[in-house]
Design a protein around this motif. Structure first.
Motif, PDB file in Angstrom:
ATOM      1  N   GLY A 149       0.815  -1.166   0.133  1.00 21.90           N
ATOM      2  CA  GLY A 149      -0.037   0.157   0.124  1.00 21.90           C
ATOM      3  C   GLY A 149       0.915   1.194   0.023  1.00 21.90           C
ATOM      4  O   GLY A 149       0.551   2.223  -0.776  1.00 21.90           O
ATOM      5  N   LEU A 150       1.950   1.230   0.774  1.00 22.03           N
ATOM      6  CA  LEU A 150       2.860   2.546   0.654  1.00 22.03           C
ATOM      7  C   LEU A 150       3.473   2.328  -0.651  1.00 22.03           C
ATOM      8  O   LEU A 150       3.483   3.764  -1.160  1.00 22.03           O
ATOM      9  N   LEU A 151       3.931   1.478  -0.946  1.00 19.61           N
ATOM     10  CA  LEU A 151       4.843   1.589  -2.196  1.00 19.61           C
ATOM     11  C   LEU A 151       3.771   1.961  -3.410  1.00 19.61           C
ATOM     12  O   LEU A 151       4.058   2.781  -4.266  1.00 19.61           O
ATOM     13  N   GLU A 152       2.599   1.655  -3.539  1.00 19.17           N
ATOM     14  CA  GLU A 152       1.579   1.902  -4.606  1.00 19.17           C
ATOM     15  C   GLU A 152       1.145   3.597  -4.277  1.00 19.17           C
ATOM     16  O   GLU A 152       0.787   4.608  -5.494  1.00 19.17           O
ATOM     17  N   ALA A 153       1.353   4.232  -3.034  1.00 19.38           N
ATOM     18  CA  ALA A 153       1.246   5.659  -2.872  1.00 19.38           C
ATOM     19  C   ALA A 153       2.461   6.473  -2.936  1.00 19.38           C
ATOM     20  O   ALA A 153       2.268   7.649  -3.111  1.00 19.38           O
ATOM     21  N   GLY A 154       3.665   5.687  -3.401  1.00 21.94           N
ATOM     22  CA  GLY A 154       4.854   6.246  -3.746  1.00 21.94           C
ATOM     23  C   GLY A 154       5.917   6.495  -2.636  1.00 21.94           C
ATOM     24  O   GLY A 154       6.804   7.468  -2.320  1.00 21.94           O
ATOM     25  N   LEU A 155       5.785   5.567  -1.690  1.00 19.95           N
ATOM     26  CA  LEU A 155       6.779   5.284  -0.619  1.00 19.95           C
ATOM     27  C   LEU A 155       7.511   3.926  -0.549  1.00 19.95           C
ATOM     28  O   LEU A 155       6.638   2.862  -0.462  1.00 19.95           O
ATOM     29  N   TYR A 156       8.785   3.834  -0.669  1.00 16.85           N
ATOM     30  CA  TYR A 156       9.412   2.442  -0.462  1.00 16.85           C
ATOM     31  C   TYR A 156      10.170   2.653   1.154  1.00 16.85           C
ATOM     32  O   TYR A 156      10.811   3.396   1.587  1.00 16.85           O
ATOM     33  N   VAL A 157       9.725   1.576   1.825  1.00 16.58           N
ATOM     34  CA  VAL A 157      10.379   1.013   2.876  1.00 16.58           C
ATOM     35  C   VAL A 157      10.856  -0.334   3.052  1.00 16.58           C
ATOM     36  O   VAL A 157      10.663  -1.138   2.046  1.00 16.58           O
ATOM     37  N   ASN A 158      11.385  -0.858   4.180  1.00 10.62           N
ATOM     38  CA  ASN A 158      12.002  -2.320   4.137  1.00 10.62           C
ATOM     39  C   ASN A 158      10.786  -2.991   4.725  1.00 10.62           C
ATOM     40  O   ASN A 158      10.374  -2.645   5.987  1.00 10.62           O
ATOM     41  N   THR A 159      10.608  -4.137   4.300  1.00 20.69           N
ATOM     42  CA  THR A 159      10.007  -5.399   5.178  1.00 20.69           C
ATOM     43  C   THR A 159      11.128  -6.266   5.844  1.00 20.69           C
ATOM     44  O   THR A 159      12.152  -6.518   5.217  1.00 20.69           O
ATOM     45  N   ALA A 160      10.862  -6.739   7.127  1.00 19.89           N
ATOM     46  CA  ALA A 160      11.734  -7.593   7.571  1.00 19.89           C
ATOM     47  C   ALA A 160      11.023  -8.772   8.706  1.00 19.89           C
ATOM     48  O   ALA A 160       9.832  -8.301   9.077  1.00 19.89           O
TER      49      ALA A 160
END
Length: 400
Positions: free
Chosen positions: A346-357
């Motif tokens: 959901g964040l990536l589709e909004a234009g934000l990249y974070v890491n999953t761990a």
């Protein structure tokens, strides 16, 4: 014939089941173009980067890039040799000189990666018959250094001064002991109580190595790390770090004032038996390190960003890894992998990249999204990030 990869079948099945739900693979993202320390093109969309460890934003610094280009022109693309053979160029010595100046130490040694720095230092310092005492949540490179060196491994509870004291007290007084600590722990973003831990380690006659991979650049008066901020510089024997976080390139190092330190260049296997860093890399690292000596304004802005994001996420109802902003890392705790990947997408589709761990990188049963802030994130970007977390969190049911 036995299939040696069959041991990974459960993980393969879990991953295939997750991808069958239609989500993207969070570990297969491609940066089509990197625009700045804080933005990249991913899937044809401009995306804010909040998962890069680029704490001080040095990757696009004009002086750093110019130094790399000049070294590429003057020394070529690589050394094709180990540091103890043909692989030591003028740039490698200049990089070690920059480290010595930055840390105020007598000695510095540069490795080809931060992983190799831990692998090399820990395995060489402590061998058969010695003891390595380490935090249970230590980085994989620290554990691998322990196993390579064949020392006895003693774990203590994460950040527990009391447990460290108890376990050291059970060891033979005459045995060689190395206590390995981290300034900032990379999953949760929490910091170690170094002042108390160093005091306990010294009481029991142990030598101390502190990994400042995630603290270098923005902790302490000179940006040396949590050990500087804690006031234990004189009591720490070895400091390991990396160039792939705040310095903005790749490589690893160790600095020390130990009078016998230079012998490590002859006996440390991950140093002796691998090719040295390309000239362009050590040139960019040296330039970046020297600029980080005068980065007080950047440090202050990074801390402002971290506190703003941490407080904003808490106010929304997110469960975070720490009560307050302890570093530039903020961990958002989720219930399971499916929820973590849903929020991540959901964040990536909004234009934000974070890491999953997920385990084994995290403690057993813990799934999280890890945010790492940059000194180049603008106030406006931080507000955008908060808006994205709010909309994606509600859409996925993570927050009310």
């Amino acid at each position: 014939m036995a299939d040696l990869l069959s041991k990974f079948d459960p993980l393969i099945a879990e991953r295939e089941a997750l991808l069958a739900t239609g989500v993207r693979d969070p570990y297969a993202i491609v940066m089509d173009k990197v625009l700045s320390p804080t933005e990249a093109m991913i899937n044809g969309r401009k995306t804010i980067l909040l998962g890069t460890y680029n704490y001080m934003g040095m990757t696009f610094d004009p002086d750093v890039i110019a130094a790399g280009k000049q070294a590429l022109d003057e020394f070529g693309s690589g050394t094709t040799g180990s540091r103890v053979l043909n692989g030591t160029y003028q740039g490698h010595k200049a990089c070690e000189d920059a480290l010595k100046e930055f840390y105020g130490t007598e000695h510095a040694i540069v490795f080809s990666t931060g992983y190799q720095a831990n692998l090399g230092m820990i395995s060489t310092l402590a061998g058969k018959g010695d003891y390595i005492i380490l935090d249970a949540d230590s980085h994989a490179s620290i554990y691998d250094g322990c196993w390579l060196g064949d020392a006895e491994i003693v774990r203590f509870r994460h950040n527990s001064v009391e447990d460290l004291d108890k376990r050291l007290g059970r060891l033979p007084a005459e045995a060689g002991k190395l206590v390995v600590l981290e300034g900032v722990y990379s999953m949760m973003g929490d910091i170690a109580p170094l002042q108390e831990m160093v005091a306990v380690s010294k009481k029991h006659g142990a030598m101390i190595l502190v990994d400042e991979a995630h603290g270098m650049g923005f902790f302490g008066e000179h940006g040396r790390g949590v050990f500087e901020e804690a006031g234990v510089e004189a009591d720490v024997d070895f400091v390991v770090g990396t160039f792939s976080k705040s310095v903005g390139t790749v490589g690893g190092f160790c600095v020390s004032n130990h009078p016998k330190f230079e012998v490590l260049r002859l006996v440390c296997r991950p140093y002796v038996f691998t090719a040295s860093l390309p000239p362009s890399v050590v040139a960019t690292a040296a330039t970046s390190i020297r600029k980080l000596m005068h980065a007080g304004d950047k440090r202050a802005h990074l801390w402002k960003n971290s506190r703003r994001l941490h407080q904003g996420l808490r106010d929304m109802g997110y469960k975070l890894g720490t009560e307050t902003a302890q570093s530039a890392i903020i961990a958002v705790i989720l219930t399971d992998m499916a929820q973590a990947v849903a929020l991540w997408q959901g964040l990536l589709e909004a234009g934000l990249y974070v890491n999953t761990a997920r385990p084994p990188a995290t403690p057993a049963g813990m799934f999280l999204l890890r945010c790492s802030l940059c000194a180049e994130h603008s106030d406006e970007q931080v507000e955008q990030i908060l808006g994205m977390f709010e909309s994606a969190g509600r859409a996925t049911g993570v927050i009310p």
